[in-house]
Design an enzyme around this catalytic site. Structure first.
Site, PDB file in Angstrom:
ATOM      1  N   HIS A 188     -20.596 -87.761 -70.358  1.00 32.12           N
ATOM      2  CA  HIS A 188     -20.656 -87.543 -71.811  1.00 32.12           C
ATOM      3  C   HIS A 188     -21.022 -86.079 -72.066  1.00 32.12           C
ATOM      4  CE1 HIS A 188     -21.041 -88.822 -76.007  1.00 32.12           C
ATOM      5  NE2 HIS A 188     -22.067 -87.990 -76.085  1.00 32.12           N
TER       6      HIS A 188
ATOM      7  N   ASP B 216     -23.077 -95.335 -75.874  1.00 28.19           N
ATOM      8  CA  ASP B 216     -23.683 -94.165 -75.218  1.00 28.19           C
ATOM      9  C   ASP B 216     -25.203 -94.262 -75.149  1.00 28.19           C
ATOM     10  OD1 ASP B 216     -21.110 -93.174 -75.079  1.00 28.19           O
ATOM     11  OD2 ASP B 216     -21.298 -91.960 -76.893  1.00 28.19           O
TER      12      ASP B 216
ATOM     13  N   CYS C  78     -28.986 -35.719 -56.850  1.00 29.28           N
ATOM     14  CA  CYS C  78     -29.678 -36.651 -55.950  1.00 29.28           C
ATOM     15  C   CYS C  78     -29.996 -36.009 -54.600  1.00 29.28           C
ATOM     16  CB  CYS C  78     -28.815 -37.896 -55.709  1.00 29.28           C
ATOM     17  SG  CYS C  78     -28.219 -38.673 -57.203  1.00 29.28           S
TER      18      CYS C  78
END
Length: 902
Positions: free
Chosen positions: A106, A142, A707
């Site tokens: 479901h 359900d 860097c």
């Protein structure tokens, strides 16, 4: 276990296939009768496998179970009934018959949204959480005991289709298989459903889907998306019934200007704009609808509502006519009841269902070399004639309806008119951030505001990751040939080259990069990087491995190199476009999708790059870009369960934090390029002129925001003073100024906070006794300029000898003549190991020292000489993993081993 599968649809088919793969014996399949000559996918698959298939129109008549139907079922001897998706009422005699009973799927979190339109009501009610339940079947209300539940977040613009495709379908299949596994192992729970919070809503039908305008905009949006595609939320306007699809509350940047569309009962008239139809709730908030279905069933872009019919039909070439006939044959296969497919044949009125839409999309992609087609295209052009026109427009690249709307910031700079996107880039669209949040990006040359940029929030990360995941799992990107992927990257590189002056100017404006350097390095190397990795796309190969055979049989083992999935890339501010390219090119070449977080202070070239990916034809969702704060956006990417890899360049401190988050979240793969304190050793036997030239470059290249900048120079005693004198002379020649001036070779530092850190760094050096030969101060002019600086007499214990400045500061130390091992020990006495350098004419010394230096890159008689084909990355606390070269591809691939026995 012996299992009876009762249901229908592609979902039922997938559950059936997975149960068989798990080794279960599917003794029978009960499904619906053929419709318009077409069998349901579940029954079709089972028939191929020789499994008994029963196509029942009903199980009972007037409340009484049909005995012959029950007898057919009982003869199978099923131990468990599995109902993956079932639209029929199944008698309790069948539900309770097996030893293990029956389980049913479901699509809601029971007890909420019991009933047949659970997904619709989840959206209509604006639930923030959704999911599915597998429960022990009851009498159809359900209310049976719970076995298993899984939940997901409901995104603001989810529709029934997106929620189903993203979560309920794929995870639901896994959930059904898991539930059966638990039953087989005797571990399946039976948890009574609570009544607290329970709701029951009826089936949504067209007559009940009319829009109530006396609501806030959010409620109207939820009603429209909750009814999209079936049954369709509608209203009356202009004398006909209009049905609205594809609604969103994200109206950031949209101006309510256009032609009014009066709507009876609405708080205000709608406004047809270029983006679609703007609607208003009774709270005066806006929502946007992108598609409208007219009363005759024709779907049009909402922005075209007042345009009338398009009379500009294309004249097809001979090649296009061949394609049209091939597509006509595909329609005939899908619509077996249609004797002849004519231009007026309507796909849906001829019996096509949603499953046929998926089939047509796939068939057309195969016929048209992987053309990116979406389900939406078929809903927009339902007749064969209209569909062919749409298809040909797409093939010609003239699909105007799918053009991305870009809100540019325009500036006249450097004899160019810059057109800069400034919004987030998610799923192929430029959009505002959640809550319309923005921030100012600053020009470091004079401190002025360039423009407002959208500031991404956590919810924006989730949207971008969802778009990237969908593009990876369901989109064209994962289906095209590797060589075609390479062609798209080549096309992107070509576009970057066509726009290189604009990109370099934006780098100068947003990052303070000297224009001439940006043209050559920031942008030039970015273009080279994409071309290099484009060439790798069809050369990513596994191997065959000889293993011991399981005699008397034989074995074959092979490896496959596969993309990882969704990758997060977090880039720094020193080379905004180049760092993006180093990581993104390898990531895309490997076949991944990506969410990129540019540095907050330098977002503009990344957003221009996003625009170029659209022009190159990179499919929607493959590239997503989110300017924002690292602590928020970078953190969410590191924590996100759907991100499978993080590539990061930045500080060691942040890198450690990211590494920890990646481990704790989902053990995602990570590569880190972190801080450095790169030593440069200059021996007395070097070419001094070259050593001075390269020594200057090693420190002052890109204003020291580099860097691999030489963080410390060790100069042999006998040439020390001469070297210092020469570099001071060179520093005095440097032109500090506007980075757009062609004779400037030293521009502003990237941002104010970094400039202040450099001032404090120099103060540390002076306080500890180092000799400040020149510089050390902010330049007295507007902007974030810092003087090129030289320190000498720097001793090993000093702060500036150990810590990275990331700025234009040369730190010089002496070493005794001939004492190679001592200087090596001093050079390696750091926790960093990104790069290093040596200047000497002695090849033996060069080989010995390069062997002993603990760094990922060693330069000999050169510096900063990186290349797209050479791997780049650090040792120790400078990180791990590589950018560039073949090695970089492996950072974005996973190796799968496959073993056959025959």
């Amino acid at each position: 276990m012996k299992i009876a599968v009762i249901g229908q649809s592609l979902f039922g088919q997938e559950v059936y296939c997975h149960l068989r793969k798990e080794g279960h014996d599917v003794v029978g399949v009960f499904t619906v009768p053929d419709k318009d000559g077409k069998a349901d996918p579940l029954g079709l698959e089972a028939e191929k496998d020789g499994v008994p298939v029963f196509k029942l129109s009903r199980w009972r008549v007037k409340g009484q179970t049909l005995p012959d139907v029950v007898a057919k079922y009982q003869a199978l001897g099923a131990e468990l009934n599995v109902l993956p998706f079932c639209s029929q009422f199944i008698p309790m005699e069948v539900i309770n018959a097996p030893h293990h009973g029956s389980i049913i799927y479901h699509p809601s979190l029971l007890p909420r949204h019991r009933g047949a339109s659970a997904i619709n009501w989840t959206l209509i009610h604006g639930d923030k959480k959704g999911g599915f339940t597998i429960f022990w079947a009851d009498d159809g209300l359900d209310t049976g005991d719970l076995l298993l539940q899984k939940e997901c977040e409901i995104l603001p613009d989810d529709t029934v289709s997106t929620l189903y495709n993203r979560f309920l379908f794929p995870e639901g299949i896994k959930g059904m298989v898991q539930a059966v596994r638990l039953i087989a192992e005797g571990k399946a729970p039976r948890l009574p459903q609570p009544e607290e919070g329970a709701t029951y809503e009826g089936i949504q039908k067209k007559e009940t889907a009319k829009i109530n305008w006396e609501q806030p905009a959010e409620a109207i949006h939820n009603w429209i998306r909750g009814n999209d595609k079936v049954p369709g939320a509608w209203t009356e306007a202009c004398g006909q019934k209009l049905t609205f699809f594809n609604s969103t509350l994200n109206t950031t940047g949209l101006v309510p200007e256009g032609e009014n569309l009066p709507i009876p009962g609405a708080h205000r008239p709608g406004i047809v704009t270029k983006a679609g139809l703007l609607l208003f709730g009774n709270d005066d908030r806006m929502l946007l609808v992108k598609n409208i279905q007219l009363e005759d069933g024709k779907m049009i872009p909402a922005s075209h509502f007042f345009n009338g019919a398009d009379s500009s039909a294309l004249e097809l070439t001979e090649e296009e006519l061949v394609i049209a006939e091939a597509v006509r044959s595909a329609w005939k296969r899908i619509l077996p009841n249609v004797l002849e497919v004519e231009d007026s044949t309507d796909f849906f009125k001829s019996g096509a269902a949603s499953v046929d839409v998926v089939r047509l999309v796939e068939e057309v992609k195969e016929l048209c070399d992987g053309l990116e087609l979406e389900n939406e295209d078929i809903y927009m052009a339902t007749t064969f004639g209209d569909f062919i026109q749409l298809l040909v427009r797409k093939l010609r690249g003239d699909d105007k309806d799918n053009k991305c709307i870009i809100d540019y910031v325009e500036k006249a700079v450097n004899k160019l008119t810059l057109r800069m996107p400034h919004q987030l880039f998610i799923g192929g669209m430029f959009v505002g951030a959640e809550g319309a949040k923005t921030y100012e990006t600053i020009n470091p040359t004079d401190g002025s505001v360039i423009c407002q940029v959208s500031l991404a929030q956590v919810s924006d990360v989730d949207k971008a990751v969802a778009a990237a995941k969908d593009a990876f799992e369901n989109g064209l990107w994962g289906k095209i040939n590797a060589r075609d992927r390479g062609q798209l990257l080549y096309r992107l590189a070509d576009l970057m080259e066509q726009h290189q002056e604009e990109l370099a100017t934006i780098e100068a404006l947003d990052a303070g990069a000297v224009y001439t350097l940006a043209l050559k390095t920031h942008v030039g190397m970015s273009i080279q990087t994409f071309r290099y990795f484009a060439g790798w796309c069809d050369k990513i190969q596994g191997s065959t491995i000889p293993i011991n055979h399981a005699r008397p049989n034989r074995n074959l083992t092979l490896t496959r190199k596969e993309p990882i999935g969704v990758c997060g890339i977090i880039i720094p501010w020193n080379y905004p476009l180049m760092m993006l390219s180093w990581k993104t090119a390898a990531c895309l070449a490997a076949g991944n999708t990506v969410v990129i977080k540019p540095a907050q202070v330098t977002p503009l070239t990344a957003l221009k790059f996003a625009e170029l990916t659209l022009k190159a034809g990179i499919p929607k969702g493959v590239v997503n870009i989110l300017p924002g704060s690292g602590s928020l956006i970078g953190q969410r990417l590191s924590d996100h369960p759907d991100v499978r890899k993080i590539g990061f360049t930045g500080s060691t401190e942040v890198g450690k934090h990211i590494m920890k988050s990646c481990a704790l979240s989902n053990v995602k793969k990570v590569s880190l390029e972190l801080g450095g304190k790169s030593p440069l050793i200059i021996f007395a036997d070097c070419d001094l002129s070259k050593a001075v030239q390269m020594g200057m470059s090693s420190v002052f290249f890109n204003k020291g925001e580099n860097c691999i900048a030489a963080g410390r120079l060790f100069v042999e005693d006998s040439i020390h003073d001469q070297f210092v004198r020469k570099v001071v002379e060179e520093v005095k020649k440097m032109k500090i100024g506007n980075p757009l001036d062609r004779d400037t070779n030293h521009g502003p530092q990237n941002h104010q906070a970094h400039l202040q850190k450099l001032v404090e760094y120099c103060q540390h050096g002076v306080e500890e006794g180092a000799t400040l030969v020149c510089g050390g101060k902010q330049v007295s002019r507007p902007g974030f300029f810092f003087e090129p600086t030289i320190f000498t007499d720097v001793e090993d214990h000093m702060f500036i000898a150990k810590e990275e400045s990331f700025g234009p500061i040369m730190v010089i130390s002496r070493f005794a003549d001939g004492d190679v091992d001592t200087v090596l020990s001093r050079a390696n006495a750091t926790e960093f190991g990104l790069a290093s350098g040596i200047f000497t004419k002695d090849i033996n010394k060069a080989l010995y020292v390069s062997d002993k230096l603990e760094a990922g890159t060693v330069f000999v008689n050169t510096y900063n000489k990186t290349d797209v084909a050479a791997p780049f990355g650090g040792f120790k606390q400078s990180g791990f993993g590589k950018d560039l070269g073949e090695a970089a591809l492996n950072e974005y691939l996973r190796v799968k081993t496959v073993t056959f026995e025959y």
